[in-house]
Design an enzyme around this catalytic site. Structure first.
Site, PDB file in Angstrom:
ATOM      1  N   GLU A  19      43.579  73.775 -52.639  1.00 32.88           N
ATOM      2  CA  GLU A  19      42.132  73.353 -52.322  1.00 32.88           C
ATOM      3  C   GLU A  19      42.065  72.491 -51.356  1.00 32.88           C
ATOM      4  OE1 GLU A  19      42.448  72.178 -57.507  1.00 32.88           O
ATOM      5  OE2 GLU A  19      43.869  71.516 -56.235  1.00 32.88           O
ATOM      6  N   CYS A  51      39.590  67.874 -46.082  1.00 33.21           N
ATOM      7  CA  CYS A  51      40.943  67.343 -46.550  1.00 33.21           C
ATOM      8  C   CYS A  51      41.428  68.879 -46.969  1.00 33.21           C
ATOM      9  CB  CYS A  51      41.237  66.575 -47.564  1.00 33.21           C
ATOM     10  SG  CYS A  51      43.051  66.406 -47.960  1.00 33.21           S
ATOM     11  N   CYS A  83      54.263  73.408 -52.004  1.00 34.15           N
ATOM     12  CA  CYS A  83      54.642  72.620 -50.540  1.00 34.15           C
ATOM     13  C   CYS A  83      56.724  72.434 -51.383  1.00 34.15           C
ATOM     14  CB  CYS A  83      54.540  71.607 -50.798  1.00 34.15           C
ATOM     15  SG  CYS A  83      55.591  69.932 -49.393  1.00 34.15           S
ATOM     16  N   CYS A  88      58.866  65.745 -53.105  1.00 34.41           N
ATOM     17  CA  CYS A  88      58.321  64.268 -53.114  1.00 34.41           C
ATOM     18  C   CYS A  88      57.950  64.037 -54.810  1.00 34.41           C
ATOM     19  CB  CYS A  88      57.404  63.853 -52.550  1.00 34.41           C
ATOM     20  SG  CYS A  88      57.752  64.102 -50.570  1.00 34.41           S
ATOM     21  N   CYS A 113      54.557  63.525 -56.372  1.00 30.17           N
ATOM     22  CA  CYS A 113      53.227  64.439 -56.188  1.00 30.17           C
ATOM     23  C   CYS A 113      53.167  65.531 -56.824  1.00 30.17           C
ATOM     24  CB  CYS A 113      53.237  65.095 -54.415  1.00 30.17           C
ATOM     25  SG  CYS A 113      52.099  66.478 -53.833  1.00 30.17           S
ATOM     26  N   CYS A 116      44.025  62.558 -53.133  1.00 34.22           N
ATOM     27  CA  CYS A 116      45.546  62.509 -52.867  1.00 34.22           C
ATOM     28  C   CYS A 116      46.359  62.716 -53.873  1.00 34.22           C
ATOM     29  CB  CYS A 116      46.063  61.368 -51.871  1.00 34.22           C
ATOM     30  SG  CYS A 116      45.302  61.664 -50.448  1.00 34.22           S
TER      31      CYS A 116
END
Ligand code: SAH
Ligand code: SF4
Length: 359
Positions: free
Chosen positions: A94, A107, A114, A118, A121, A334
């Site tokens: 995205e 962004c 990933c 974390c 997230c 985010c």
């Protein structure tokens, strides 16, 4: 896996020249190609009118102009637009267009998923597929540029993925943004989870980009719980590395600080953060947690807690900004760039709308 056609976007001027090696006018033609691909964000060879038709046709047999296809395009009521893109292999990622009164920013993602894990997230919760190529990184910018009449002048690497795990492609993209798209490196922000050896490598390159560290807590006990990377490179070490980075490059670094209710938004952490920031002429950017179903029961901070946290920092002379949150209605914030596409991951499909900040 489907074979993905080679794309012209992602190639430097020198690489394009090599593609045209047998032509006497390769220098001129590679310059024209760069102009169309990167400055004009043109995605169709047939519309590059000043290139000879035979050359355009020959190139079209070997390359696509740019690598990306839009899977989903969503527009927020506040002007934010989000694209879910892929390059034909079924792996989606995205990017977000962020228009402001005085500038247009975007962004972008550096990886599909990933691997850093974390716990707050959505991307991290979804797992990791692969690194993006330089063409796929710059390609996101170009896709977004085609959506707006205004020029996108700022790029932040705060989409999916950890940019410093994909350093070669990210650095190639940074150079393309500067050399061919024509952006100032000062307007390019790379955000990292805190990979110490990679930050050192980046420091050696002395690029005048803006580096941001996702710190999120000054306390190892808390940061350990949020970010597995902290077990390897704890707070003191990563902050020292940022200090060294600043000295080596002469560029001010900034710190992202995620406010999670009763986890990171406590006054004692504001005090400890202020102490940690001593000597940095920098800015702490506060980000209220965007709700993600984390299994940890993380919640958004109250307005009062945010105000108090900010007050403590400012009282200690720290420059503080708060991230303006936009694109809520399209989950463009985010940590929410999770490829919510056809239930790619069960967890991702479960992401709901974001509740408004409680007062
Ligand atoms: N991997 C890099 C860049 C991508 S994440 C990094 O971690 O810095 C971009 C930013 O979004 C980071 O600061 C990250 O901590 C933050 N973020 C992730 N999940 C979030 C959430 N649920 N709410 C608010 N911010 C989040
Ligand atoms: Fe990866 Fe950044 Fe999300 Fe952590 S916050 S999982 S490093 S994208």
């Amino acid at each position: 896996m489907a074979t993905v056609p080679d794309s012209l976007v992602g190639k430097t001027r020198l690489e394009l020249k090599e593609v045209l090696e047998n032509r006497s006018d390769a220098g001129l033609r590679s310059k024209q190609l760069c102009w169309h691909l990167y400055r004009r964000a043109e995605d169709q060879l047939e519309k590059m009118g000043d290139l000879p038709q035979a050359l355009r046709e020959e190139l079209a047999t070997r390359f696509v102009a740019q690598p990306l296809t839009t899977a989903t395009h969503r527009k927020s009521t506040d002007g934010v637009e989000k694209l879910l893109v892929h390059n034909g292999d079924g792996q989606v990622y995205e990017c977000v267009l962020l228009p402001y009164a005085d500038r247009v920013s975007c962004c972008i993602s550096s990886q599909v998923g990933c691997p850093m894990g974390c716990t707050f997230c959505a991307t991290g919760l979804g797992g990791f597929d692969r690194n993006l190529t330089a063409g796929e990184i710059v390609g996101q910018y170009l896709m977004l540029q085609r959506l707006t009449e205004r020029r996108i002048s700022h790029v932040v690497f705060m989409g999916m993925g950890e940019p410093l795990l994909n350093l070669d492609n990210v650095v190639k993209a940074l150079h393309l943004f500067k050399d061919e798209v024509g952006l100032s490196m000062r307007h390019l922000t790379v955000s990292t989870v805190g990979l110490v050896p990679q930050i050192k490598k980046l420091a050696e390159m002395k690029l005048p980009i803006h580096l941001a560290l996702s710190l999120h807590s000054p306390l190892d006990a808390v940061r350990d719980r949020l970010m597995p990377v902290n077990h390897r490179w704890p707070v003191a070490e990563v902050v020292q590395t940022m200090r060294d980075y600043q000295q080596a490059t002469g560029r001010k670094v900034t710190f992202e600080y995620l406010l999670i209710k009763d986890v990171t938004d406590t006054p004692d952490q504001a005090e400890a953060l202020a102490r940690l920031m001593k000597g940095f002429p920098n800015v702490v950017n506060l980000i209220p947690f965007n709700w993600v179903d984390t299994d940890q029961g993380f919640a958004r901070p109250t307005r009062e807690a945010v105000r108090k946290f900010r007050g403590i920092l400012e009282g200690r002379g720290i420059n503080v900004t708060e991230r303006t949150e936009r694109g809520h209605d399209i989950a463009a914030a985010c940590g929410q760039l999770a490829g919510q596409h056809a239930g790619r991951f069960a967890k991702r499909a479960a992401l709901g709308p974001v509740p408004v900040l409680p007062s």
